[in-house]
Design a protein around this motif. Structure first.
Motif, short mmCIF file in Angstrom:
data_model
loop_
_atom_site.label_atom_id
_atom_site.label_comp_id
_atom_site.label_asym_id
_atom_site.label_seq_id
_atom_site.Cartn_x
_atom_site.Cartn_y
_atom_site.Cartn_z
N MET A 87 37.74 -2.20 -18.39
CA MET A 87 37.70 -0.77 -18.64
C MET A 87 36.26 -0.33 -18.89
O MET A 87 35.42 -1.13 -19.30
CB MET A 87 38.57 -0.39 -19.84
CG MET A 87 40.05 -0.65 -19.63
SD MET A 87 40.73 0.46 -18.39
CE MET A 87 40.67 2.00 -19.29
N ALA A 88 35.97 0.95 -18.63
CA ALA A 88 34.62 1.48 -18.81
C ALA A 88 34.48 2.08 -20.20
O ALA A 88 35.45 2.45 -20.86
CB ALA A 88 34.34 2.53 -17.76
N LEU A 89 33.23 2.18 -20.65
CA LEU A 89 32.91 2.83 -21.91
C LEU A 89 33.47 4.26 -21.90
O LEU A 89 33.32 4.99 -20.92
CB LEU A 89 31.39 2.86 -22.09
CG LEU A 89 30.85 3.61 -23.31
CD1 LEU A 89 31.15 2.81 -24.58
CD2 LEU A 89 29.35 3.83 -23.16
N THR A 90 34.08 4.68 -23.01
CA THR A 90 34.65 6.03 -23.09
C THR A 90 34.19 6.70 -24.39
O THR A 90 33.91 6.02 -25.39
CB THR A 90 36.19 6.02 -23.04
OG1 THR A 90 36.69 5.26 -24.15
CG2 THR A 90 36.68 5.43 -21.73
N LEU A 91 34.16 8.04 -24.35
CA LEU A 91 33.81 8.85 -25.51
C LEU A 91 34.81 9.99 -25.59
O LEU A 91 35.02 10.72 -24.61
CB LEU A 91 32.39 9.40 -25.37
CG LEU A 91 31.89 10.32 -26.49
CD1 LEU A 91 31.75 9.55 -27.80
CD2 LEU A 91 30.56 10.97 -26.11
N THR A 92 35.43 10.16 -26.73
CA THR A 92 36.38 11.26 -26.94
C THR A 92 36.00 12.00 -28.22
O THR A 92 35.21 11.51 -29.03
CB THR A 92 37.82 10.74 -27.07
OG1 THR A 92 37.89 9.80 -28.14
CG2 THR A 92 38.27 10.07 -25.76
N ALA A 93 36.56 13.23 -28.37
CA ALA A 93 36.25 14.05 -29.53
C ALA A 93 37.51 14.67 -30.09
O ALA A 93 38.34 15.19 -29.32
CB ALA A 93 35.26 15.14 -29.17
N ALA A 94 37.67 14.62 -31.39
CA ALA A 94 38.73 15.32 -32.09
C ALA A 94 38.11 16.55 -32.75
O ALA A 94 37.17 16.42 -33.54
CB ALA A 94 39.37 14.42 -33.13
N VAL A 95 38.60 17.75 -32.40
CA VAL A 95 37.98 19.00 -32.82
C VAL A 95 38.87 19.71 -33.83
O VAL A 95 40.09 19.82 -33.65
CB VAL A 95 37.73 19.92 -31.60
CG1 VAL A 95 37.13 21.25 -32.05
CG2 VAL A 95 36.80 19.24 -30.61
N ASP A 96 38.23 20.18 -34.89
CA ASP A 96 38.91 21.00 -35.89
C ASP A 96 38.02 22.20 -36.17
O ASP A 96 37.07 22.10 -36.96
CB ASP A 96 39.16 20.19 -37.16
CG ASP A 96 39.90 21.01 -38.23
OD1 ASP A 96 40.41 22.10 -37.88
OD2 ASP A 96 39.94 20.56 -39.39
N GLY A 97 38.31 23.34 -35.51
CA GLY A 97 37.49 24.53 -35.68
C GLY A 97 36.09 24.32 -35.13
O GLY A 97 35.89 24.19 -33.92
N ALA A 98 35.11 24.26 -36.02
CA ALA A 98 33.72 24.08 -35.60
C ALA A 98 33.25 22.65 -35.76
O ALA A 98 32.08 22.35 -35.51
CB ALA A 98 32.81 25.01 -36.40
#
Length: 526
Positions: free
Chosen positions: A1-12
């Protein structure tokens, strides 16, 4: 698998997670708004601390991470130690060369909403327009509506030309778009208008003081008193369009002394133009009337001219005559303008039509203007009345006495009088001195203070003969960033010279002083 980046957003706020990291260690996540934060990866994963974005509104950023590691030098013997079977090869290893990689990167889009704490209804409703070309001109306007408080409805936009409205469907993010093709021939500036309804936030006074018990609470909650019970917002924008084969319009540049006329021309078929002329018309100033101020051959599509010799205080308009490759012609007439200059503008001004150099100067004396008769008188025998053969009178001639009160004025007056031996004399709108072009004859200078060796004051007596205007003296200009940089060393210099960006747009790059060749501080002697 390749390197991955994800984001969990809460408002700002966003928290970033890294997975499939090929090596352990501390790395950097770049947040996309110029910020960054560390992340420690162990066992192929890592999570950052929360990061808070600060740009007001809803914005989308692209966050990124790059992981570097020591490149491996594969051999047939070493590959099986990394990957037990062919199926274990990661998706990134598509070729033998991919086994030499020394870094992996990943990105993710982050959409955050920052509440700037602005009182209702900030940010207010806005309307903007971008105009593009069609087969009938530069006349297709694309409107964009932003910051609507009510969504999911369709509102009518008035395009400003008296025709039907444009429907704009407001999306969930408070924006809407619409298009309008304008059709009235010529150049026009319309004001487009749109109104978006919204519910009143407070139905009664009781609702207001219940929700906002103090003045401080009111200020933080609502921008103005009128916004307390408002039920709609209205936004406008100007739309400049050109329809048909061409257009010409004039603008009075009255914020400088002396004032001048700016003439803008637009053609819908510039590649077909073989020659063109612009003529000034000003019936109130006969000596300057019906004068060709510019001659051209090719045309770039849009041209800006400056008429620095237009009369002041009298109506002026311009006629653009165009000849095409097929032998046909078109004639376009501008709007009418009058030039008055700034509030403190006045006095007499002289201009060298060849160079455009202009200065304000005092007229000490100009009492007589003689028009010579051209006639022959034949006395007849036994008749009291003679036979007279007469032609039109010549244009006026006479003497003007100017006063130069400084070294700079004296040197500039000499340059203007002697350069082309032709001057244009004009005065402010309320003056009885009529504008006229004059050929310069003998010039006599006299010292006003003969016993003072330091005094530069001079009386300059000039023999003048009224003549027809010198044709084609309008300047063809368009200011560019390079022009601005060449004329002004710093932005502070630009700010000192121009009150607004509109003044920069109308600026003539050939005139650093912004006064179309008015008196320089120092000039070389002639």
């Amino acid at each position: 698998m390749a390197l991955t980046l994800t984001a969990a957003v809460d408002g700002a706020t966003a928290t970033f997670t890294v997975t499939e990291c090929p090596v352990a260690g501390e790395f950097t996540v770049f947040t996309g708004d110029g910020g960054s934060l560390p992340v420690t990866c162990s066992g192929g994963t890592g999570t950052t601390a929360p990061y808070t974005y600060t740009m007001p509104g809803t914005n989308t950023y692209t966050a990124s991470i790059t992981v570097e590691f020591e490149p491996r030098t594969p051999t047939w013997a070493s590959v099986p130690t990394w990957y037990a079977t062919w199926a274990d090869l990661p998706e990134t290893v598509e070729t033998w060369g991919d086994l030499y990689v020394s870094e992996e990167s990943a990105t993710t889009d982050v959409t955050v909403t920052v509440d700037d704490g602005a009182p209702w209804p900030e940010p207010r409703l806005t309307l903007s327009a971008v105009v593009t070309d069609t087969d009938t001109g530069h006349n297709l306007a694309t409107f964009t509506l932003e910051n609507a408080k009510t969504t999911g409805i369709t509102v009518p936009l008035d395009p400003g030309d008296g025709t039907t409205t444009v429907d704009m469907e407001i999306q969930a993010d408070g924006t809407a778009t619409g298009e309008k093709t304008y059709t009235h021939a010529g150049r026009h500036v319309y004001t487009a208008t749109v109104t978006v309804p919204h519910e009143s936030r407070y139905a009664t006074w009781e609702d207001v003081y219940t929700a906002l018990p103090t003045w401080g609470a009111f200020v933080a909650d609502t921008a103005t008193w009128a916004d307390v019970t408002s039920t709609s917002e209205t936004a406008t924008c100007e739309v400049e369009v050109f329809v048909g084969d061409g257009a010409i319009w004039a603008t009075a540049i009255d914020n400088v002394a002396p004032p001048y006329a700016q003439i803008d021309l637009w053609s819908g078929k510039p590649d077909q133009i073989t020659s063109w002329t612009v003529t000034r018309h000003c019936p109130g100033a006969p000596a300057l009337d019906n004068t060709v101020i510019f001659l051209g051959d090719s045309f770039s599509g849009a041209v800006t001219l400056s008429d620095n010799e237009a009369p002041w205080g009298t109506p002026v308009y311009y006629v653009w005559t165009v000849e095409y490759a097929d032998g046909s012609t078109d004639t376009f007439t501008s709007n009418t303008i009058s030039l008055y200059g700034p509030a403190d503008f006045g006095g007499c001004w002289i201009t060298d039509p060849a160079s455009g150099q202009t200065m304000r100067i005092t007229i000490q004396e100009w009492t007589e203007r003689e028009r010579e008769a051209r006639q022959s008188v034949l006395a007849v025998m036994n008749r009291e009345d003679p036979i007279v053969l007469s032609d039109v009178h010549t244009w006026a001639h006479g003497d003007i006495v100017f006063i130069a009160r400084s070294k700079s004025e004296l040197y500039t007056a000499r340059q203007i009088l002697y350069s082309s031996r032709l001057i244009l004399v004009r005065s402010w709108a309320g003056s009885s001195i009529e504008a006229a072009y004059m050929a310069v004859g003998n010039v006599t200078e006299a010292r006003l203070y003969e016993t003072d060796p330091t005094a530069w004051e001079r009386s300059i007596s000039v023999e003048v003969q009224d003549v027809r205007p010198l044709p084609a003296t309008a300047a063809d200009y368009a200011s560019t960033w390079d022009d601005l940089a060449a004329a002004y060393a710093t932005w502070a210099d630009v700010d000192d010279a121009f009150p607004s960006w509109a003044d920069v747009i109308s600026w003539n790059p050939d005139d650093v002083a912004g006064t179309m060749g008015a008196v320089p501080l120092e000039v070389a002697p002639v």
